[in-house]
Write an enzyme that holds these catalytic residues in place. Sequence first.
Site, PDB file in Angstrom:
ATOM      1  CG  ASN A  32       7.820   9.851  -3.221  1.00 30.71           C
ATOM      2  OD1 ASN A  32       7.184  10.055  -2.180  1.00 30.71           O
ATOM      3  ND2 ASN A  32       8.983  10.408  -3.453  1.00 30.71           N
ATOM      4  CG  HIS A  37       2.659  12.476  -9.207  1.00 27.83           C
ATOM      5  ND1 HIS A  37       3.545  12.618  -8.165  1.00 27.83           N
ATOM      6  CD2 HIS A  37       3.387  12.028 -10.263  1.00 27.83           C
ATOM      7  CE1 HIS A  37       4.757  12.260  -8.573  1.00 27.83           C
ATOM      8  NE2 HIS A  37       4.688  11.908  -9.834  1.00 27.83           N
ATOM      9  CB  SER A 187      10.219  17.619  -8.109  1.00 25.00           C
ATOM     10  OG  SER A 187      11.108  16.528  -8.123  1.00 25.00           O
TER      11      SER A 187
END
Length: 281
Positions: A32, A37, A187
Amino acid sequence: MDKIRKISELRAAVKSQRQQGKKIVLVPTMGNLHAGHIHLVKQARLHGDFVVCTIFVNPMQFGANEDLDAYPRTFEQDCEKLEAAHCDLVFSPTVTEVYPRGLEGQSVVSVPQLSTRHCGASRPGHFDGVSTVVCKLFNMVQPDSAVFGLKDYQQFMVITKMVEDLCIPVQLIGEPTQRDSSGLALSSRNGYLSEQQLAVAPGLYRTLLDAQSSLEAGNEARAVEEQAKHALSNKGFELDYFNISDAFTLEPAQSGNKEVVILAAAKLGSTRLIDNIRVSL
Ligand code: PAF
């Protein structure tokens, strides 16, 4: 970009890179993927020659009341993003590959003290799940270094202690939290917030910044915590914790502590957000 699901194939791929003298860097994720990331993957490239990203939704770090099944699985989109970020290999094992005998009989890596405060108090067993799976991933990939986001500050400290205590030969790199223009920490959970909640959410970081200023002005940690807790509930958050702690032990900060971390967790509706700031006093 290679996509691998079996540990044996992963080991063969990594071995061949190592034989060519390449340094292996690992970015562990649960998928996800968002811009935070991808930042980690790009940073990983600066620390080594062969970037391995793992995508594994780890059942061992979810509590009984936390919805493991609802965790978004977005493998195809994740791979597109990783490919664009020049990741070399994505390892996405099945649960059976990682836990062949199930979770019940699994040996557990448990980091004492650090794992039981803050998020560990609200999510009992969570950090045992994290340290166990990260230890397994380190043993599977055997990277030279591994990159983690410091938004999960407590997680980073738990993993750092595990690596020291168990003499795991991996260099850990903690990357600063990525934020959107409002200051909200990036997030996967932001995707659960309604438009109205998204307008409130940056208040968590603003409260951390106010607490930082208050500490820097010489106010006492416990008083600053109380003030911040009121501020958060006035903004519409349901508080989990707001703790000013020693940056290394994560024990409550005492006067004279030079390096502290302000750790916060609070809910908007059913979405639990965490954030933190490191402060040098
Ligand atoms: O931070 C995460 O995404 C997870 O806790 C990690 C480190 C990949 C372990 O499952």
